[in-house]
Design a protein around this motif. Structure first.
Motif, PDB file in Angstrom:
ATOM      1  N   LEU A 181       0.827  -1.211   0.000  1.00 50.42           N
ATOM      2  CA  LEU A 181       0.000   0.000   0.000  1.00 50.42           C
ATOM      3  C   LEU A 181       0.857   1.256   0.000  1.00 50.42           C
ATOM      4  N   ALA A 231     -12.016  -3.056   2.408  1.00 51.09           N
ATOM      5  CA  ALA A 231     -10.575  -3.263   2.323  1.00 51.09           C
ATOM      6  C   ALA A 231     -10.173  -4.631   2.862  1.00 51.09           C
ATOM      7  N   LEU A 234      -6.293  -6.797   3.419  1.00 50.68           N
ATOM      8  CA  LEU A 234      -4.842  -6.852   3.318  1.00 50.68           C
ATOM      9  C   LEU A 234      -4.389  -8.288   3.555  1.00 50.68           C
ATOM     10  N   GLU A 272       1.902  -5.738   4.487  1.00 45.18           N
ATOM     11  CA  GLU A 272       1.117  -6.470   3.495  1.00 45.18           C
ATOM     12  C   GLU A 272       1.837  -6.627   2.156  1.00 45.18           C
ATOM     13  N   ALA A 280      -3.191  -5.763  -1.294  1.00 47.93           N
ATOM     14  CA  ALA A 280      -4.321  -5.055  -0.695  1.00 47.93           C
ATOM     15  C   ALA A 280      -5.338  -4.708  -1.773  1.00 47.93           C
ATOM     16  N   SER A 332      -6.591  -2.206  -6.418  1.00 49.93           N
ATOM     17  CA  SER A 332      -5.847  -3.351  -5.914  1.00 49.93           C
ATOM     18  C   SER A 332      -4.366  -3.122  -6.157  1.00 49.93           C
ATOM     19  N   THR A 357      -0.314  -5.007  -5.374  1.00 51.72           N
ATOM     20  CA  THR A 357       0.438  -6.169  -4.920  1.00 51.72           C
ATOM     21  C   THR A 357       1.899  -6.028  -5.294  1.00 51.72           C
ATOM     22  N   VAL A 365      -6.429   0.721   5.945  1.00 51.83           N
ATOM     23  CA  VAL A 365      -6.041  -0.213   7.019  1.00 51.83           C
ATOM     24  C   VAL A 365      -7.157  -0.344   8.039  1.00 51.83           C
ATOM     25  N   SER A 405      -9.911  -2.514   6.707  1.00 49.97           N
ATOM     26  CA  SER A 405      -9.566  -3.935   6.723  1.00 49.97           C
ATOM     27  C   SER A 405      -9.672  -4.506   8.133  1.00 49.97           C
TER      28      SER A 405
END
Length: 398
Positions: A190, A214, A216, A248, A251, A266, A268, A382, A385
């Motif tokens: 993120l 969200a 993660l 993470e 996310a 998204s 990664t 965050v 999530s």
């Protein structure tokens, strides 16, 4: 402000992957966009890894390598500095540079913690120097052109923004446990790549008001400890000992913009086969535009042409009709390409335009306040999530 008769002296703190991009940008600033900027003195590159600093200084024509950021602060001849080191070091370095009267261009994310980011934004409000943040993708001709389409209403009322930043630099479970894998939730994919796509979304489509849904996740929870320095995303010798990954790898979340627009995101760092996959689509009632960083010299555009038989996405090749291209490349002709390196040159030029107070500057760089806002959005992701995907409001824009 520095006068046009006096050379601007610049330095880079950090000689790794991004630091070298800043160094190359400074080296090229007077080759783009015509006259107006003072001569630029390439003063120093600083890094605790002195051999790395010496190599970068040699490659990019800087006068010397320095062993520490403190040495840059203490050099009264240096006017402007890029901070390109681990996120947790941004605040103390920025505070020292500003106190020394030096202009600061800080890499994203703004800081290693929200507390530090808020302190840096507060520092900016009272600073008598230029403070800026390196959201380099704002300088992409394709992204800037899409923003212009949106601002001119050429897509109609926006209906969806879908942004992704998929990278593969952390797919190897034997990759070393560098600083990128330290810090709490939100400081991983993120903070590293998500900050770019969040900034691009607001740059193109306006402020985000809330986030929700969200999630993660961390695909590789432990990594081997490095035996020495780790440069960028490069492999490095590792020990038999393993340490915990603290943030993470992946996310995703949805967002609602202040305009009512819906967004999906998204990110990664474990996306196999995607070295630098920043993509986004922005859809409206009257058109669509899409950008793919793996094809940076173009974007896709579609609108309601008069004849439905010929409608469809068109490939728009980078050329002088786009922002930054005219005056920004040696051969001003469509089809000669555009690169990430060009974006760093344009960013460095924009920063030094601000420092020098040139008559016709490039659009200003993002501010510490802008980058704090990105971190506030990451904090909201965050929190969403941790609350099972609940909606979380983002503080409004100032």
């Amino acid at each position: 402000m520095t006068t046009s008769a006096k050379p601007l002296s610049v330095a880079v703190i950090g000689a790794g992957m991004a630091g070298r991009s800043h160094a190359a940008g400074y080296r090229n600033v007077n080759t783009v966009f015509g006259a107006g900027l003072p001569p630029v003195r390439l003063a120093a590159i600083a890094d605790a890894n002195v051999a790395l600093a010496e190599d970068a200084a040699r490659r990019y024509g800087f006068e010397k390598a320095l062993p520490s950021w403190e040495a840059v602060v203490e050099d009264p001849t240096i006017d402007a500095v890029s901070i390109v080191v681990g996120n947790a070091l941004h605040r103390p370095i920025a505070e020292a540079l500003v106190a020394a009267g030096k202009h600061v261009l800080c890499e994203k994310p703004l800081a290693g913690s929200l507390e530090d980011a808020r302190a840096m934004a507060g520092l900016e409000r009272s600073a008598e120097v230029v403070t800026a943040v390196g959201y380099t993708f704002r300088r992409s001709p394709g992204i800037a052109a899409i923003r212009d389409h949106v601002r001119r209403g050429e897509l109609g009322d926006l209906t969806l923004f879908s942004g992704r930043y998929w990278c593969d630099y952390a797919t190897d479970p034997n990759g070393p446990l560098s600083w990128r894998f330290k810090g709490g939730p939100g400081s991983g994919a993120l903070g590293d790549v998500g900050s770019h796509v969040i900034d691009a979304a607001e740059y193109v489509a306006g402020p985000i008001a809330s986030v929700s849904g969200a999630a993660l996740s961390t695909q590789i929870p432990k990594r081997p400890l490095p035996l020495g320095a780790v440069v960028g995303h490069n492999a490095a010798p590792v020990s038999d000992e393993f340490g915990e990954v603290e943030n993470e790898d992946t996310a995703s979340f949805t967002a609602r913009f202040e305009s009512g627009l819906v967004g999906t995101f998204s990110v990664t760092r474990t996306g196999f086969g995607l070295p630098n996959g920043l993509f986004f689509d922005v859809l409206g009632l009257g058109g669509r535009a899409a950008f793919d960083q793996h094809r940076p010299a173009e974007y896709l555009f579609d609108d309601a042409q008069p004849d439905a038989r010929t409608r469809g996405a068109r490939q728009i090749i980078a050329g002088p009709q786009m922002p930054y291209f005219a005056g920004g490349v040696p051969m001003e002709a469509p089809g000669v390409g555009a690169s990430n390196g060009d974006n760093f040159t344009y960013q460095a030029r924009a920063f030094l335009d601000q420092v020098a107070g040139v008559a016709e500057p490039l659009p200003a760089c993002a501010t510490f306040a802008d980058a704090l806002r990105t971190m506030e959005i990451i904090k909201a992701v965050v929190e969403s999530s941790q609350a099972g995907g609940a909606a979380v409001t983002v503080p409004p824009t100032a």
